[in-house]
Motif scaffolding. Structure first.
Motif, mmCIF file in Angstrom:
data_model
loop_
_atom_site.group_PDB
_atom_site.id
_atom_site.type_symbol
_atom_site.label_atom_id
_atom_site.label_comp_id
_atom_site.label_asym_id
_atom_site.label_seq_id
_atom_site.Cartn_x
_atom_site.Cartn_y
_atom_site.Cartn_z
ATOM 1 N N CYS A 82 0.858 -1.193 0.000
ATOM 2 C CA CYS A 82 0.000 0.000 0.000
ATOM 3 C C CYS A 82 0.892 1.240 0.000
ATOM 4 O O CYS A 82 2.117 1.135 0.128
ATOM 5 C CB CYS A 82 -0.863 -0.014 1.263
ATOM 6 N N GLY A 116 1.351 3.426 2.371
ATOM 7 C CA GLY A 116 2.116 3.623 3.611
ATOM 8 C C GLY A 116 3.341 2.721 3.690
ATOM 9 O O GLY A 116 4.398 3.130 4.180
ATOM 10 N N VAL A 117 3.206 1.511 3.173
ATOM 11 C CA VAL A 117 4.325 0.565 3.200
ATOM 12 C C VAL A 117 5.385 0.968 2.171
ATOM 13 O O VAL A 117 6.585 0.959 2.451
ATOM 14 C CB VAL A 117 3.799 -0.874 2.968
ATOM 15 N N SER A 142 5.991 1.960 9.869
ATOM 16 C CA SER A 142 4.702 2.447 9.350
ATOM 17 C C SER A 142 3.596 2.347 10.399
ATOM 18 O O SER A 142 2.673 3.153 10.410
ATOM 19 C CB SER A 142 4.302 1.675 8.091
ATOM 20 N N CYS A 200 2.964 5.788 8.927
ATOM 21 C CA CYS A 200 2.007 6.050 7.837
ATOM 22 C C CYS A 200 1.086 7.213 8.226
ATOM 23 O O CYS A 200 0.607 7.260 9.371
ATOM 24 C CB CYS A 200 1.184 4.797 7.573
ATOM 25 N N PHE A 233 -1.918 7.683 7.717
ATOM 26 C CA PHE A 233 -3.238 7.218 8.195
ATOM 27 C C PHE A 233 -3.150 6.762 9.661
ATOM 28 O O PHE A 233 -4.086 6.952 10.431
ATOM 29 C CB PHE A 233 -3.763 6.069 7.324
ATOM 30 N N VAL A 234 -2.018 6.163 10.011
ATOM 31 C CA VAL A 234 -1.809 5.776 11.412
ATOM 32 C C VAL A 234 -1.633 7.043 12.254
ATOM 33 O O VAL A 234 -2.175 7.166 13.357
ATOM 34 C CB VAL A 234 -0.575 4.855 11.546
ATOM 35 N N THR A 272 -6.061 0.768 11.867
ATOM 36 C CA THR A 272 -6.296 1.110 10.454
ATOM 37 C C THR A 272 -6.593 -0.106 9.588
ATOM 38 O O THR A 272 -7.179 0.030 8.519
ATOM 39 C CB THR A 272 -5.064 1.821 9.862
ATOM 40 N N THR A 273 -6.173 -1.284 10.062
ATOM 41 C CA THR A 273 -6.356 -2.484 9.237
ATOM 42 C C THR A 273 -7.530 -3.343 9.714
ATOM 43 O O THR A 273 -7.678 -4.481 9.285
ATOM 44 C CB THR A 273 -5.067 -3.333 9.248
ATOM 45 N N CYS A 297 -8.035 2.525 7.083
ATOM 46 C CA CYS A 297 -7.475 3.272 5.953
ATOM 47 C C CYS A 297 -8.061 2.791 4.630
ATOM 48 O O CYS A 297 -8.565 1.662 4.522
ATOM 49 C CB CYS A 297 -5.964 3.172 5.943
ATOM 50 N N ALA A 350 -6.620 1.949 1.877
ATOM 51 C CA ALA A 350 -5.930 0.794 1.268
ATOM 52 C C ALA A 350 -6.477 -0.508 1.832
ATOM 53 O O ALA A 350 -6.667 -1.487 1.108
ATOM 54 C CB ALA A 350 -4.431 0.895 1.532
ATOM 55 N N THR A 351 -6.766 -0.510 3.137
ATOM 56 C CA THR A 351 -7.312 -1.712 3.769
ATOM 57 C C THR A 351 -8.684 -2.018 3.188
ATOM 58 O O THR A 351 -8.978 -3.150 2.804
ATOM 59 C CB THR A 351 -7.418 -1.492 5.295
ATOM 60 N N ALA A 372 -1.316 -5.651 2.512
ATOM 61 C CA ALA A 372 -0.655 -4.390 2.174
ATOM 62 C C ALA A 372 0.851 -4.412 2.434
ATOM 63 O O ALA A 372 1.574 -3.515 2.006
ATOM 64 C CB ALA A 372 -1.302 -3.255 2.970
HETATM 65 S S1 SF4 Z 1 -2.407 -0.426 5.469
HETATM 66 FE FE1 SF4 Z 1 -3.130 1.686 5.454
HETATM 67 S S2 SF4 Z 1 -2.510 2.510 7.440
HETATM 68 FE FE2 SF4 Z 1 -1.317 0.646 7.124
HETATM 69 S S3 SF4 Z 1 0.553 1.356 6.172
HETATM 70 FE FE3 SF4 Z 1 -0.837 0.833 4.508
HETATM 71 S S4 SF4 Z 1 -1.845 2.769 3.951
HETATM 72 FE FE4 SF4 Z 1 -0.909 3.015 5.983
#
Ligand code: SF4
Length: 300
Positions: A13, A15-16, A74, A97, A99-100, A163-164, A191, A193-194, A262
């Motif tokens: 994702c 963030g990663v 992240s 990240c 979002f976190v 977030t996940t 988030c 992406a999740t 992700a």
């Molecule tokens: S899964 Fe979402 S919150 Fe976690 S690192 Fe990826 S984008 Fe960020």
């Protein structure tokens, strides 16, 4: 004709990717200095091995190591650990990240505004521990319905989530908390992406005969994808690498669906797809000799 279909949202994702790129850049710019991550940068052993090969090593405490650059993963870290690291002379490189970070900021804000902070998520997950740290360690962690009894101040409850987290579990637990609270402030911090990976996995599972979910066994978002897929009733296997694929799983299956968490690198996904193609091409049963093709769509 056997198909191998990759979910249209799978693998790393935003963030990663961001955290990996910060770690790689830090390694490049740190000649002669130690570079660490506090805990694994992401939950994937192949990615961690790759980082170790360029000098980025995970540590689990700040004692007994020479200070150097410390990358915040992240999932984030409790502010108390960051403060301690700075006092010990570590230079902080923040790969939390965004979002976190939002969930952390909201937890801090809710505490400041007098809410009992509730974090819906896995109590021992680093991200949840980090978010709770931003509520000065006073947050109530709700992992399952029975944990709701831990909420003592029912007048003002402020909720954020890992977030996940799966949307289904989040909605179920929030509905139960609504039954006991007077004023409740809910932030959906799952988030995008999740959510996208969950939706894509469910969509693919509808049409597949078997689902392979690729990712680390300690990756929360990969585990949730596997749980969601299993709930559809389709045979689902959570694997970390191609080596775990049992040829018996594939017998008589015409549509093999693949999804990935992700934190799963693209190279691991490609390896699984290549391995499946190889297995089918070399299978001794007539079905195994049929042509395979894949629809690969790698997205952010
Ligand atoms: S899964 Fe979402 S919150 Fe976690 S690192 Fe990826 S984008 Fe960020």
């Amino acid at each position: 004709m056997v198909k191998i279909i990759l979910a249209d949202k799978a693998g790393f994702c935003f963030g990663v990717k961001r955290a990996m790129s910060i770690a790689e850049e830090t390694a490049r710019n740190s000649y002669g200095k130690f570079v660490y991550t506090y805990g694994p940068l992401i939950h994937n052993p192949q990615a961690i091995s790759q980082l170790k090969s360029i000098g980025v090593n995970p540590i689990s405490n700040l004692d007994n190591v020479e200070p150097g650059k410390l990358i915040v993963r992240s999932h984030g870290l409790p502010p108390q650990i960051i403060d301690t690291a700075q006092k010990k002379g570590f230079e902080i490189i923040d790969a939390t990240c965004p979002f976190v970070r939002r969930a952390q900021d909201l937890a801090r804000m809710l505490l400041k505004e007098g809410y009992e902070v509730v974090v819906i998520g896995e109590a021992d997950h680093p991200e949840v521990i980090g978010i709770a740290g931003y509520a000065d360690g006073k947050a109530v962690i709700i992992e399952k319905e029975a944990d709701i009894a831990k909420i003592t101040k029912k007048k003002k409850i402020g909720i954020v989530t890992q977030t996940t987290q799966s949307m289904e579990a989040f909605k179920d637990l929030v509905a139960k908390i609504l039954e006991i609270g007077k004023e409740i402030h809910i932030f959906n911090t799952i988030c995008g992406a999740t959510q996208e990976r969950q939706t894509a996995t469910l969509k693919l599972a509808e049409n597949a005969d078997i689902m392979l979910i690729i990712g680390s066994k300690n990756s929360a978002n990969t585990t949730h994808l596997a749980q969601l897929s299993k709930k559809t009733g389709k045979p689902t296997y959570h694997i970390e690498t191609a080596r775990e694929i049992n040829p018996d799983w594939l017998k008589g299956r015409n549509v093999i669906g693949i999804s990935a968490g992700a934190s799963t690198p693209r190279s691991v996904i490609e390896d699984v797809i290549s391995h499946l193609e190889y297995m089918k091409a070399h299978a001794s049963d007539p079905a195994g000799s049929r042509l395979l093709y894949k629809e690969e769509v790698f997205n952010d």
